[in-house]
Write a protein that holds these residues in place. Structure first.
Motif, PDB file in Angstrom:
ATOM      1  N   MET A 234       0.800  -1.208   0.000  1.00 22.44           N
ATOM      2  CA  MET A 234       0.000   0.000   0.000  1.00 22.44           C
ATOM      3  C   MET A 234       0.843   1.272   0.000  1.00 22.44           C
ATOM      4  SD  MET A 234      -2.770  -1.517  -0.274  1.00 22.44           S
ATOM      5  CE  MET A 234      -3.741  -0.036  -0.475  1.00 22.44           C
ATOM      6  N   GLY A 235       2.164   1.142   0.062  1.00 21.79           N
ATOM      7  CA  GLY A 235       3.028   2.318   0.040  1.00 21.79           C
ATOM      8  C   GLY A 235       4.344   2.058   0.740  1.00 21.79           C
ATOM      9  N   GLY A 236       4.295   1.798   2.043  1.00 25.00           N
ATOM     10  CA  GLY A 236       5.531   1.588   2.784  1.00 25.00           C
ATOM     11  C   GLY A 236       5.267   0.983   4.140  1.00 25.00           C
ATOM     12  N   ILE A 237       6.336   0.617   4.794  1.00 23.92           N
ATOM     13  CA  ILE A 237       6.255   0.047   6.129  1.00 23.92           C
ATOM     14  C   ILE A 237       5.645   1.070   7.092  1.00 23.92           C
ATOM     15  CG2 ILE A 237       8.568   0.854   6.759  1.00 23.92           C
ATOM     16  CD1 ILE A 237       8.962  -1.789   8.247  1.00 23.92           C
ATOM     17  N   VAL A 238       4.819   0.620   8.024  1.00 26.35           N
ATOM     18  CA  VAL A 238       4.260   1.518   9.038  1.00 26.35           C
ATOM     19  C   VAL A 238       5.319   1.711  10.115  1.00 26.35           C
ATOM     20  CG1 VAL A 238       2.473   1.858  10.769  1.00 26.35           C
ATOM     21  CG2 VAL A 238       1.897   0.799   8.578  1.00 26.35           C
ATOM     22  N   GLY A 239       5.886   2.930  10.174  1.00 27.63           N
ATOM     23  CA  GLY A 239       6.948   3.184  11.134  1.00 27.63           C
ATOM     24  C   GLY A 239       6.486   3.974  12.337  1.00 27.63           C
ATOM     25  N   ALA A 240       5.497   4.834  12.152  1.00 23.22           N
ATOM     26  CA  ALA A 240       4.999   5.663  13.256  1.00 23.22           C
ATOM     27  C   ALA A 240       3.478   5.696  13.194  1.00 23.22           C
ATOM     28  CB  ALA A 240       5.567   7.079  13.160  1.00 23.22           C
ATOM     29  N   VAL A 241       2.853   5.857  14.357  1.00 25.55           N
ATOM     30  CA  VAL A 241       1.390   5.926  14.449  1.00 25.55           C
ATOM     31  C   VAL A 241       1.007   7.041  15.421  1.00 25.55           C
ATOM     32  CG1 VAL A 241       1.012   3.491  13.893  1.00 25.55           C
ATOM     33  CG2 VAL A 241       1.333   4.188  16.273  1.00 25.55           C
ATOM     34  N   ALA A 242      -0.232   7.503  15.286  1.00 26.33           N
ATOM     35  CA  ALA A 242      -0.741   8.533  16.197  1.00 26.33           C
ATOM     36  C   ALA A 242      -2.243   8.360  16.332  1.00 26.33           C
ATOM     37  CB  ALA A 242      -0.419   9.930  15.676  1.00 26.33           C
ATOM     38  N   GLN A 243      -2.767   8.703  17.483  1.00 28.17           N
ATOM     39  CA  GLN A 243      -4.213   8.681  17.709  1.00 28.17           C
ATOM     40  C   GLN A 243      -4.740  10.104  17.611  1.00 28.17           C
ATOM     41  OE1 GLN A 243      -5.856   6.310  21.037  1.00 28.17           O
ATOM     42  NE2 GLN A 243      -7.097   8.109  21.569  1.00 28.17           N
ATOM     43  N   LEU A 571      -3.043  -0.542 -11.001  1.00 26.71           N
ATOM     44  CA  LEU A 571      -2.810   0.107  -9.714  1.00 26.71           C
ATOM     45  C   LEU A 571      -1.378  -0.210  -9.296  1.00 26.71           C
ATOM     46  CD1 LEU A 571      -6.094  -0.737  -7.757  1.00 26.71           C
ATOM     47  CD2 LEU A 571      -5.601   1.231  -9.209  1.00 26.71           C
ATOM     48  N   LEU A 572      -0.651   0.803  -8.850  1.00 27.13           N
ATOM     49  CA  LEU A 572       0.763   0.646  -8.515  1.00 27.13           C
ATOM     50  C   LEU A 572       1.031   1.148  -7.105  1.00 27.13           C
ATOM     51  CD1 LEU A 572       3.772   0.138  -9.287  1.00 27.13           C
ATOM     52  CD2 LEU A 572       3.787   2.450 -10.264  1.00 27.13           C
ATOM     53  N   THR A 573       1.851   0.423  -6.371  1.00 34.46           N
ATOM     54  CA  THR A 573       2.276   0.877  -5.044  1.00 34.46           C
ATOM     55  C   THR A 573       2.826   2.297  -5.143  1.00 34.46           C
ATOM     56  OG1 THR A 573       2.805  -1.349  -4.249  1.00 34.46           O
ATOM     57  CG2 THR A 573       3.947   0.497  -3.197  1.00 34.46           C
ATOM     58  N   PRO A 574       2.324   3.243  -4.348  1.00 31.86           N
ATOM     59  CA  PRO A 574       2.881   4.606  -4.363  1.00 31.86           C
ATOM     60  C   PRO A 574       4.332   4.587  -3.862  1.00 31.86           C
ATOM     61  CG  PRO A 574       0.720   4.573  -3.315  1.00 31.86           C
ATOM     62  CD  PRO A 574       1.152   3.144  -3.457  1.00 31.86           C
ATOM     63  N   THR A 575       5.238   5.144  -4.635  1.00 31.60           N
ATOM     64  CA  THR A 575       6.653   5.169  -4.277  1.00 31.60           C
ATOM     65  C   THR A 575       7.064   6.566  -3.828  1.00 31.60           C
ATOM     66  OG1 THR A 575       7.487   5.761  -6.472  1.00 31.60           O
ATOM     67  CG2 THR A 575       7.024   3.430  -6.071  1.00 31.60           C
ATOM     68  N   VAL A 576       8.359   6.736  -3.582  1.00 29.94           N
ATOM     69  CA  VAL A 576       8.882   8.046  -3.197  1.00 29.94           C
ATOM     70  C   VAL A 576       8.634   9.069  -4.290  1.00 29.94           C
ATOM     71  CG1 VAL A 576      11.010   9.309  -2.658  1.00 29.94           C
ATOM     72  CG2 VAL A 576      10.636   7.024  -1.710  1.00 29.94           C
ATOM     73  N   TYR A 577       8.590   8.592  -5.530  1.00 26.93           N
ATOM     74  CA  TYR A 577       8.538   9.496  -6.672  1.00 26.93           C
ATOM     75  C   TYR A 577       7.108   9.620  -7.188  1.00 26.93           C
ATOM     76  CZ  TYR A 577      13.396   8.427  -6.062  1.00 26.93           C
ATOM     77  OH  TYR A 577      14.625   8.244  -5.494  1.00 26.93           O
ATOM     78  N   ALA A 578       6.550  10.822  -7.071  1.00 22.71           N
ATOM     79  CA  ALA A 578       5.141  11.040  -7.381  1.00 22.71           C
ATOM     80  C   ALA A 578       4.815  10.799  -8.846  1.00 22.71           C
ATOM     81  CB  ALA A 578       4.739  12.464  -6.992  1.00 22.71           C
ATOM     82  N   ASN A 579       5.825  10.893  -9.733  1.00 23.88           N
ATOM     83  CA  ASN A 579       5.550  10.735 -11.165  1.00 23.88           C
ATOM     84  C   ASN A 579       5.583   9.280 -11.615  1.00 23.88           C
ATOM     85  OD1 ASN A 579       8.283  10.387 -10.807  1.00 23.88           O
ATOM     86  ND2 ASN A 579       8.889  11.445 -12.685  1.00 23.88           N
ATOM     87  N   GLU A 580       5.833   8.351 -10.693  1.00 23.45           N
ATOM     88  CA  GLU A 580       5.851   6.947 -11.064  1.00 23.45           C
ATOM     89  C   GLU A 580       4.448   6.366 -10.966  1.00 23.45           C
ATOM     90  OE1 GLU A 580      10.439   5.602 -10.138  1.00 23.45           O
ATOM     91  OE2 GLU A 580       8.893   5.059  -8.695  1.00 23.45           O
ATOM     92  N   THR A 581       3.781   6.339 -12.094  1.00 29.74           N
ATOM     93  CA  THR A 581       2.441   5.767 -12.189  1.00 29.74           C
ATOM     94  C   THR A 581       2.399   4.867 -13.415  1.00 29.74           C
ATOM     95  OG1 THR A 581       1.649   7.654 -13.490  1.00 29.74           O
ATOM     96  CG2 THR A 581       1.377   7.770 -11.106  1.00 29.74           C
ATOM     97  N   SER A 582       1.391   4.044 -13.517  1.00 29.73           N
ATOM     98  CA  SER A 582       1.285   3.166 -14.674  1.00 29.73           C
ATOM     99  C   SER A 582       0.815   3.958 -15.888  1.00 29.73           C
ATOM    100  CB  SER A 582       0.305   2.025 -14.387  1.00 29.73           C
ATOM    101  OG  SER A 582      -1.004   2.532 -14.207  1.00 29.73           O
ATOM    102  N   ARG A 583       1.154   3.474 -17.060  1.00 25.52           N
ATOM    103  CA  ARG A 583       0.729   4.131 -18.295  1.00 25.52           C
ATOM    104  C   ARG A 583       0.297   3.074 -19.300  1.00 25.52           C
ATOM    105  NH1 ARG A 583       6.230   3.674 -18.785  1.00 25.52           N
ATOM    106  NH2 ARG A 583       7.011   3.033 -20.818  1.00 25.52           N
ATOM    107  N   VAL A 584      -0.458   3.489 -20.304  1.00 24.91           N
ATOM    108  CA  VAL A 584      -0.914   2.584 -21.355  1.00 24.91           C
ATOM    109  C   VAL A 584       0.023   2.728 -22.543  1.00 24.91           C
ATOM    110  CG1 VAL A 584      -2.799   1.965 -22.893  1.00 24.91           C
ATOM    111  CG2 VAL A 584      -3.294   2.754 -20.572  1.00 24.91           C
ATOM    112  N   GLY A 585       0.602   1.613 -22.986  1.00 21.21           N
ATOM    113  CA  GLY A 585       1.542   1.640 -24.096  1.00 21.21           C
ATOM    114  C   GLY A 585       0.841   1.623 -25.450  1.00 21.21           C
TER     115      GLY A 585
END
Length: 592
Positions: A234-243, A571-585
């Motif tokens: 879903m994106g990345g490891i859960v490292g911190a949480v808050a209520q 659908l692609l896991t969201p990475t550090v780079y916002a421009n990395e999305t799937s495209r139609v060839g």
């Protein structure tokens, strides 16, 4: 024998009558053409005026009252265009071969746009006239939830009208249309479809936001911060949480913690029972470690697990779970402006990602210190929002962008509220394919036990292979610098058997529902890649494992049998780079 009777010549009067008849028919035809042509030109002018008014209103969105005034005149233009294309002469001309379908399409278009103006823009204009951007700012620390809830009827009416108009325009047969008419219909269809999606989102927001902000009583939410430097589906490891606690529009920050604060149940004692398919693919780890709840590629399954873990640790049963990542925070910082942290660092929209996912590891070697920095950054951004420092319009844009990229996820323990999220990107569900759309899912998971994914890049391309198959191309590349320049915490230090600087990635490709895997090919400049197949809730699953050193890349090609639809994507896991999305060839990855 008598001579035959002489053939009678048509009388001059008969010839004159015939000429007059032909002339009259031609005159009527010319007049009809002129009538239709003039009215069509006038209708075009009115539709252009309506379009210009809507564009001006969109540009004035920061001043809802001004936008409402501009929208007020749109209905006059669309009504005039509809009237000009719906008289008896126009309808009669619609039966004429070749030209008739063009006129019918224009009339259909004008009528649909007029329905939008009357049934959608009207309610929205009325609601906007009484709402300003300042109304979305907290006053004395509280948002006006009643005012937000009051928008629901108008937003609902607009959403219904636009949805109906979108379906109506989709029914226009484009096959007999000329290029200019086909283009106009296509543009209108796209615009109304986009507006329908936006209106639906607004309607959902007016239904659920007041409840989230405690309009109906106190609420408590668990916020999970995902770290994209260590991939999870879903994106990345859960490292911190808050209520987060809310009541009557007032928001307060409760307990904070890190993944290290959670106890890990025994392997045979997950906090919840996982479905058999899920267990076979992911094992029990997502139900035992808070870090791995986002490994499941379905937030509606992972969020309840996080809720149960928080309940076991704190005794608090939260009303919902929200997940976001540093890229989302960078978007929010556009609305708040720069924020000074307790450490003296100034976090901005430009440096948030690098500060949180790279620099912090170079500065602090002890994980507890890293966690403390993350918590202070999250708390500072939260406080800026609670204090009303965010520009409302910019904040809405930020949250919308984060939601569209699946970086902002939400789950509610209340079934009725959760149903409002159904079908949205906020839900974070598995890809859905239907008669209109075919969707793959490409989910990335770190196997290095490190933060090397900050340096990994992914490229995903889909394409049709005729009418009964689709291809998917996934390319991974390791762009890390010399491992000697990176902290051991980032490289993993070889703790899990992966040499420093290398990255081991598990990729889970979910095929469209009902699709059958026909072919797959692997290539890599790194260690030998391997792929296996499985199934999960109606999806075929290809599990790809690949290990890459800096400068190396690998590629996976898949071909799946599935009927062609209007849309294709992944659908692609969201990475550090916002421009990395799937495209139609432009072509199938498996040429004949």
């Amino acid at each position: 024998m008598t001579d035959p009777a002489p053939r009678r010549r048509p009388s001059r009067a008969a010839g004159t009558a015939f000429a007059w008849t032909v002339g009259a028919v031609l005159a009527v035809a010319v007049l009809a053409v002129a009538w239709v042509g003039v009215r069509g030109w006038l209708a075009y002018g009115h539709l252009r005026e309506a379009q210009d008014s809507v564009a001006a209103a969109s540009a004035s969105i920061d001043d809802p009252a001004a936008a409402a005034a501009l929208l007020g005149g749109v209905g006059d233009d669309t009504s005039a265009a509809r009237s000009l294309t719906s008289d008896p002469v126009w309808h009669a001309a619609e039966t004429v071969p070749w030209v008739g379908p063009q006129l019918a399409a224009v009339a259909h278009l004008a009528a649909s746009i007029d329905d939008v103006a009357a049934d959608a823009l009207g309610p929205l204009s009325e609601a906007a006239s009484g709402l300003s951007a300042d109304a979305l700012r907290p006053v004395d620390g509280a948002f006006d939830v009643a005012r937000i809830a009051a928008l629901e009827p108008a937003a609902g009416a607009a959403a219904t009208a636009l949805s109906g108009a979108s379906d109506d325009l989709a029914g226009i047969d484009e096959r007999p249309l000329l290029g200019v008419v086909r283009e106009a219909v296509g543009q209108a269809r796209d615009l109304v479809s986009e507006a329908s999606v936006s209106a639906d989102a607004l309607h959902r927001a007016t239904r659920i936001v007041p409840a989230i902000l405690g309009a109906n009583g106190p609420r408590t939410y668990l916020v999970a911060f995902q770290n994209n430097a260590e991939w999870r589906s879903m994106g990345g490891i859960v490292g911190a949480v808050a209520q987060i606690d809310t009541e009557n529009g007032r928001i307060s920050l409760g307990a904070q913690g890190s993944s290290g604060d959670f106890r890990a149940p025994a392997p045979d004692d997950p906090v919840v029972a996982l479905p058999e398919d899920t267990l076979r693919i992911f094992g029990t780890r997502p139900a035992r470690f808070i870090q791995n709840v986002t490994q499941l590629p379905d937030f509606t399954m992972g969020a309840p697990i996080a809720r149960e873990m928080w309940l076991r640790e704190t005794g608090t049963a939260v009303d919902g779970v929200i997940a976001l990542d540093p890229v989302s925070l960078s978007y929010i910082l556009r609305a708040t402006g720069p924020i000074t942290l307790p450490t003296g660092d100034v976090i901005t929209s430009d440096n948030a990602v690098s500060l949180l996912l790279d620099e912090v590891y170079r500065r602090y070697e002890v994980p507890a210190q890293q966690d403390a920095f993350f918590q202070s950054a999250a708390a500072s951004v939260f406080q800026a929002l609670a204090d009303g420092r965010a520009d409302p319009a910019a904040l809405i844009d930020a949250l919308t962008e984060a939601g569209e990229q699946r970086r902002l996820l939400m789950w509610s323990a209340d079934a009725a509220e959760q149903s409002v999220l159904d079908g949205t990107t906020l839900q974070g569900a598995l890809p859905v394919s239907d008669d209109d759309r075919t969707a793959f899912g490409v989910y990335l998971n770190d196997g290095t036990g490190s933060k090397m994914d900050y340096y990994l890049h992914v490229d995903v391309e889909t394409a049709w292979c005729g009418a009964d198959a689709a291809s998917l191309r996934v390319t991974l590349r390791n762009d890390a610098p010399d491992p000697a320049t990176l902290p051991a915490y980032v490289t993993g230090g070889g703790a899990f058997g992966v040499p420093e600087g290398q990255a081991l990635t598990g990729v889970y490709v979910y095929l469209p529902e009902g699709a059958v895997l026909q072919d797959q090919r692997l290539s890599s400049t790194g260690s030998a890649a391997s792929a296996t197949t499985d199934t999960d809730r109606g999806h075929g699953v290809v599990k790809w494992s690949v290990q890459l050193a800096p400068g190396q890349q690998a590629e996976l090609l898949l071909k799946a049998g599935t009927p062609a639809t209007a849309e294709l994507g992944a659908l692609l896991t969201p990475t550090v780079y916002a421009n990395e999305t799937s495209r139609v060839g432009v072509g199938c990855a498996f040429p004949e």
